[in-house]
Scaffold this motif. Structure first.
Motif, PDB file in Angstrom:
ATOM      1  N   PRO A 118       0.799  -1.219   0.000  1.00 35.16           N
ATOM      2  CA  PRO A 118       0.000   0.000   0.000  1.00 35.16           C
ATOM      3  C   PRO A 118       0.837   1.277   0.000  1.00 35.16           C
ATOM      4  CG  PRO A 118      -0.172  -1.133   2.107  1.00 35.16           C
ATOM      5  CD  PRO A 118       0.586  -2.029   1.182  1.00 35.16           C
ATOM      6  N   VAL A 119       2.019   1.243   0.600  1.00 35.87           N
ATOM      7  CA  VAL A 119       2.873   2.427   0.609  1.00 35.87           C
ATOM      8  C   VAL A 119       3.361   2.722  -0.803  1.00 35.87           C
ATOM      9  CG1 VAL A 119       5.039   3.392   1.451  1.00 35.87           C
ATOM     10  CG2 VAL A 119       3.576   2.104   3.002  1.00 35.87           C
ATOM     11  N   MET A 120       3.807   1.701  -1.513  1.00 35.87           N
ATOM     12  CA  MET A 120       4.312   1.885  -2.868  1.00 35.87           C
ATOM     13  C   MET A 120       3.203   2.369  -3.804  1.00 35.87           C
ATOM     14  SD  MET A 120       7.491   1.246  -2.659  1.00 35.87           S
ATOM     15  CE  MET A 120       8.235   0.757  -4.199  1.00 35.87           C
ATOM     16  N   ALA A 121       1.972   1.946  -3.568  1.00 33.41           N
ATOM     17  CA  ALA A 121       0.869   2.338  -4.432  1.00 33.41           C
ATOM     18  C   ALA A 121       0.571   3.832  -4.321  1.00 33.41           C
ATOM     19  CB  ALA A 121      -0.378   1.522  -4.087  1.00 33.41           C
ATOM     20  N   ASP A 122       0.898   4.452  -3.190  1.00 31.87           N
ATOM     21  CA  ASP A 122       0.616   5.863  -2.968  1.00 31.87           C
ATOM     22  C   ASP A 122       1.757   6.775  -3.383  1.00 31.87           C
ATOM     23  OD1 ASP A 122      -1.823   5.135  -1.936  1.00 31.87           O
ATOM     24  OD2 ASP A 122      -1.169   5.270   0.142  1.00 31.87           O
ATOM     25  N   MET A 123       2.828   6.232  -3.891  1.00 31.37           N
ATOM     26  CA  MET A 123       3.974   7.044  -4.265  1.00 31.37           C
ATOM     27  C   MET A 123       3.715   7.768  -5.583  1.00 31.37           C
ATOM     28  SD  MET A 123       7.109   4.600  -3.047  1.00 31.37           S
ATOM     29  CE  MET A 123       8.301   5.535  -3.932  1.00 31.37           C
ATOM     30  N   ILE A 124       4.201   9.014  -5.640  1.00 31.32           N
ATOM     31  CA  ILE A 124       4.030   9.862  -6.815  1.00 31.32           C
ATOM     32  C   ILE A 124       5.412  10.225  -7.343  1.00 31.32           C
ATOM     33  CG2 ILE A 124       3.191  12.109  -7.614  1.00 31.32           C
ATOM     34  CD1 ILE A 124       1.160  11.954  -5.268  1.00 31.32           C
ATOM     35  N   PHE A 125       5.603  10.098  -8.651  1.00 27.87           N
ATOM     36  CA  PHE A 125       6.869  10.488  -9.261  1.00 27.87           C
ATOM     37  C   PHE A 125       7.023  11.994  -9.147  1.00 27.87           C
ATOM     38  CE2 PHE A 125       9.249  11.981 -12.993  1.00 27.87           C
ATOM     39  CZ  PHE A 125      10.449  11.316 -12.768  1.00 27.87           C
ATOM     40  N   VAL A 126       8.180  12.455  -8.658  1.00 30.84           N
ATOM     41  CA  VAL A 126       8.460  13.882  -8.519  1.00 30.84           C
ATOM     42  C   VAL A 126       9.327  14.360  -9.683  1.00 30.84           C
ATOM     43  CG1 VAL A 126       9.570  15.653  -7.088  1.00 30.84           C
ATOM     44  CG2 VAL A 126       8.246  13.821  -6.005  1.00 30.84           C
ATOM     45  N   SER A 127      10.496  13.722  -9.865  1.00 29.66           N
ATOM     46  CA  SER A 127      11.413  14.175 -10.905  1.00 29.66           C
ATOM     47  C   SER A 127      12.600  13.236 -11.002  1.00 29.66           C
ATOM     48  CB  SER A 127      11.931  15.576 -10.569  1.00 29.66           C
ATOM     49  OG  SER A 127      12.876  16.020 -11.513  1.00 29.66           O
ATOM     50  N   GLU A 150      20.474   6.642 -13.785  1.00 33.90           N
ATOM     51  CA  GLU A 150      19.373   7.548 -13.512  1.00 33.90           C
ATOM     52  C   GLU A 150      19.057   7.546 -12.031  1.00 33.90           C
ATOM     53  OE1 GLU A 150      15.728   6.837 -15.586  1.00 33.90           O
ATOM     54  OE2 GLU A 150      14.920   8.756 -14.949  1.00 33.90           O
ATOM     55  N   GLN A 151      18.851   8.727 -11.493  1.00 34.14           N
ATOM     56  CA  GLN A 151      18.414   8.896 -10.108  1.00 34.14           C
ATOM     57  C   GLN A 151      17.050   9.568 -10.155  1.00 34.14           C
ATOM     58  OE1 GLN A 151      22.156   9.645  -7.417  1.00 34.14           O
ATOM     59  NE2 GLN A 151      21.903  11.327  -8.837  1.00 34.14           N
ATOM     60  N   VAL A 152      16.130   9.065  -9.372  1.00 29.58           N
ATOM     61  CA  VAL A 152      14.777   9.604  -9.404  1.00 29.58           C
ATOM     62  C   VAL A 152      14.286   9.894  -7.993  1.00 29.58           C
ATOM     63  CG1 VAL A 152      14.111   8.536 -11.590  1.00 29.58           C
ATOM     64  CG2 VAL A 152      13.797   7.279  -9.464  1.00 29.58           C
ATOM     65  N   ILE A 153      13.301  10.787  -7.926  1.00 31.72           N
ATOM     66  CA  ILE A 153      12.679  11.155  -6.661  1.00 31.72           C
ATOM     67  C   ILE A 153      11.188  10.832  -6.756  1.00 31.72           C
ATOM     68  CG2 ILE A 153      12.235  12.988  -4.990  1.00 31.72           C
ATOM     69  CD1 ILE A 153      14.450  14.611  -6.445  1.00 31.72           C
ATOM     70  N   TYR A 180      10.065  11.830   1.061  1.00 36.37           N
ATOM     71  CA  TYR A 180      10.682  11.758  -0.259  1.00 36.37           C
ATOM     72  C   TYR A 180      11.457  10.454  -0.336  1.00 36.37           C
ATOM     73  CZ  TYR A 180       9.917  16.762  -1.029  1.00 36.37           C
ATOM     74  OH  TYR A 180       9.359  17.996  -1.213  1.00 36.37           O
ATOM     75  N   TYR A 181      11.437   9.823  -1.501  1.00 34.36           N
ATOM     76  CA  TYR A 181      12.160   8.577  -1.740  1.00 34.36           C
ATOM     77  C   TYR A 181      13.140   8.828  -2.876  1.00 34.36           C
ATOM     78  CZ  TYR A 181       8.270   6.614   0.890  1.00 34.36           C
ATOM     79  OH  TYR A 181       7.343   6.357   1.863  1.00 34.36           O
ATOM     80  N   PHE A 182      14.417   8.661  -2.606  1.00 30.41           N
ATOM     81  CA  PHE A 182      15.464   8.846  -3.602  1.00 30.41           C
ATOM     82  C   PHE A 182      15.980   7.480  -4.008  1.00 30.41           C
ATOM     83  CE2 PHE A 182      15.186  12.725  -1.263  1.00 30.41           C
ATOM     84  CZ  PHE A 182      15.371  13.709  -2.214  1.00 30.41           C
ATOM     85  N   PHE A 183      15.892   7.181  -5.295  1.00 33.96           N
ATOM     86  CA  PHE A 183      16.354   5.909  -5.830  1.00 33.96           C
ATOM     87  C   PHE A 183      17.557   6.176  -6.723  1.00 33.96           C
ATOM     88  CE2 PHE A 183      11.848   5.393  -5.011  1.00 33.96           C
ATOM     89  CZ  PHE A 183      11.790   4.180  -4.352  1.00 33.96           C
ATOM     90  N   ASN A 184      18.597   5.398  -6.536  1.00 34.62           N
ATOM     91  CA  ASN A 184      19.831   5.556  -7.291  1.00 34.62           C
ATOM     92  C   ASN A 184      20.162   4.239  -7.990  1.00 34.62           C
ATOM     93  OD1 ASN A 184      22.358   6.125  -8.269  1.00 34.62           O
ATOM     94  ND2 ASN A 184      23.213   6.735  -6.318  1.00 34.62           N
TER      95      ASN A 184
END
Length: 116
Positions: free
Chosen positions: A9-18, A68-71, A78-82
């Motif tokens: 459920p947490v992942m389903a609520d995530m919104i791509f920022v940039s 690519e790094q995304v937020i 905020y979730y930062f993926f590297n």
């Protein structure tokens, strides 16, 4: 119906920022211009500065990563993926992730604390 039982459920609520821009000269302006919920105390750029300075080395770079790094964000963090490496598909026009993110840093949008 059975498939929905396995969705986090947490992942389903995530919104791509940039994506984090490759050129350092673009990072601050790009991320400061992004609108976020009013209850957030940090904008994406401020959160990036914190995420890039987490204990244990620079897992998230402020810019210029070869991967690519995304937020992403939810209503609190905020979730930062590297290190999301993409491979070109000759069959499908969409790029597919080649590997899962190697580094994830989560920053509380109100306090600026890293969530472990």
């Amino acid at each position: 119906m059975l498939l929905t039982l396995f969705v986090n459920p947490v992942m389903a609520d995530m919104i791509f920022v940039s994506s984090i821009p490759l050129h350092c000269s673009e990072t601050e302006k790009t991320l400061n211009d992004i609108e976020v919920p009013g209850h957030f105390q940090l904008n994406p750029y401020q959160a990036l500065l914190l995420a890039s300075n987490v204990q244990g080395g620079m897992k998230i770079k402020k810019c210029g990563s070869k991967f690519e790094q995304v937020i992403y964000r939810d209503n609190e963090r905020y979730y930062f993926f590297n290190s999301i490496e993409y491979m070109q598909s000759k069959i499908f026009p969409v790029n597919k992730p080649k590997a899962l993110p190697k580094h994830i840093v989560i920053i509380d949008a109100r306090t600026g604390n890293e969530i472990k």
